[in-house]
Design a protein around this motif. Structure first.
Motif, PDB file in Angstrom:
ATOM      1  N   GLY A  71       0.980  -1.594  -0.158  1.00 32.29           N
ATOM      2  CA  GLY A  71      -0.111   0.517  -0.115  1.00 32.29           C
ATOM      3  C   GLY A  71       1.092   1.158  -0.082  1.00 32.29           C
ATOM      4  N   ALA A  72       1.794   1.387   0.810  1.00 34.88           N
ATOM      5  CA  ALA A  72       3.029   2.252   0.724  1.00 34.88           C
ATOM      6  C   ALA A  72       3.294   2.572  -0.450  1.00 34.88           C
ATOM      7  N   VAL A  73       3.725   1.393  -1.002  1.00 35.04           N
ATOM      8  CA  VAL A  73       4.608   1.668  -2.114  1.00 35.04           C
ATOM      9  C   VAL A  73       3.564   2.448  -3.188  1.00 35.04           C
ATOM     10  N   LEU A  74       2.439   2.032  -3.689  1.00 36.46           N
ATOM     11  CA  LEU A  74       1.286   2.293  -3.737  1.00 36.46           C
ATOM     12  C   LEU A  74       1.079   4.215  -4.250  1.00 36.46           C
ATOM     13  N   VAL A  75       1.013   4.110  -2.879  1.00 38.81           N
ATOM     14  CA  VAL A  75       0.782   5.393  -2.481  1.00 38.81           C
ATOM     15  C   VAL A  75       2.126   6.314  -3.585  1.00 38.81           C
TER      16      VAL A  75
END
Length: 365
Positions: A90-94
């Motif tokens: 999720g952090a990478v996508l954000v």
């Protein structure tokens, strides 16, 4: 291609070790690879990773990894990013959205979704699920390490793109490590049957069951030894249980060792007693090393790895007599090398890389 492989922490555990294998496999195919580690346990040394640019930020906490990820994506401009674990995915996508990165993003889930998400409205897990539903629109691929886990993810994300891709476990490095010598007399003399197990000594791994199995085997008059590799907060409890069952002479808890695979190669059985897994890398590593697998039928992965008991033995969770029976059967009728190789074929380096590239629509080695 320039490829970034990310792991949230460095430790002697399945996710960082699997991500390092992936980084090495990509370098071997001629790609430029950055291996980003969010946080490193100061007690551990990151092993030499030839050809890979290792970047350790020492950032603790997933939300704190987003700013350096944004800066990295803007400046390094990787073509592909492989991340692992849901919170990091999720952090990478954000970060990719905020950086307006054009990189293809592949996020791998390594634990059952119930550990991260909930279908109960307005709970923390439900809010996290809503956030991920929005973020996953940026993903080019979302993978799970087992088919069973994909099925579980469908209960939280019915329209999600999740597909199964196993970890790289069977490669030339792993086989070479399994061939290294050891000097412990239990493994060199091989005068008694030998069971091995490995993992963090936590409640989830349920090693108290395995110790109880050793007590049951002694009660049956079977001379079998256990070597349990790993460290964790349950060590005092396990040592007390071993003493209470009077099996100190047949149980060895060496803690963390640099190369448990070398020990596996001299053992008879690899036992897994977990309550839950994503996909147990250690079970496959034991099979690569030639051990017959005996595992609890926990969610998820063991049933898939050992072909429903077709290669090795499955037992119910917490069923001590059944596990003792299975170990006795494994010693009497071990899996053949051909059967083990067939079962672990989808964990081979070339198979896993080809699967990842096919899902991402990438051609080349």
């Amino acid at each position: 291609m320039k490829i970034c492989v990310v792991t949230p922490v460095w430790g002697i555990a399945g996710v960082p070790l699997a991500q390092r294998r992936l980084a090495l496999a990509l370098v071997a195919r001629g790609h430029q690879v950055d291996f980003i580690i969010g946080w490193r346990d100061p007690a551990l040394t990151i092993p030499d990773t030839p050809g890979v640019n290792v970047i350790a930020w020492n950032v603790s906490g997933i939300r704190y990894i987003i700013p350096p990820l944004i800066r990295y994506l803007k400046t390094a401009k990787p073509d592909v990013v492989f991340s692992a674990e849901d919170h990091l995915n999720g952090a990478v996508l954000v970060a990719a959205m905020l950086a307006r990165s054009k990189a293809k993003i592949s996020g791998s889930s390594r634990v059952p979704p119930k550990d991260s998400y909930s279908n109960t409205p307005f709970t923390k897990g439900w809010l996290r699920k809503q956030t991920m539903r929005l973020a996953m629109r940026r993903a080019d691929a979302l993978t799970c390490v087992s088919e069973d886990m994909v099925t579980n993810y469908r209960t939280y994300f019915p329209d999600g793109p999740h597909v199964a891709v196993h970890n790289i476990i069977d490669d030339t490095t792993t086989r070479a490590r399994a061939a290294q010598p050891v000097d412990h007399p239990w493994f060199t003399q091989r005068d008694l049957p030998l069971v091995v197990a490995a993992g963090t000594l936590t409640g989830r791994k349920n090693f108290k069951m395995l110790v109880a199995v050793m007590g049951e085997l002694k009660r049956r008059g079977r001379d079998v030894r256990l070597a349990l590799f790993g460290e964790g907060y349950r060590r005092p409890e396990l040592e007390a249980q071993i003493a209470e069952l009077d099996i100190v002479d047949r149980c060895w808890l060496p803690g963390r060792v640099d190369n448990p695979l070398a020990y596996f190669a001299h053992a008879d059985v690899l036992a897994l007693t977990s309550y839950a897994e994503g996909l147990p890398n250690v079970l496959v590593e034991g099979m690569v090393a030639g051990c017959t697998p005996v595992a609890t039928d926990c969610p998820t992965g063991p049933r898939e790895v050992i072909e429903g008991g077709g290669v090795g033995y499955l037992v119910a969770m917490d069923d001590v007599p059944a596990m003792a029976d299975a170990i006795e059967r494994a010693l009497a009728a071990p899996a053949t090398r051909a059967a083990l190789d067939r079962a672990i074929a989808s964990f081979r380096e070339e198979v896993v890389i080809a699967r990842h590239f096919d899902i991402l629509g990438i051609s080349g080695p």
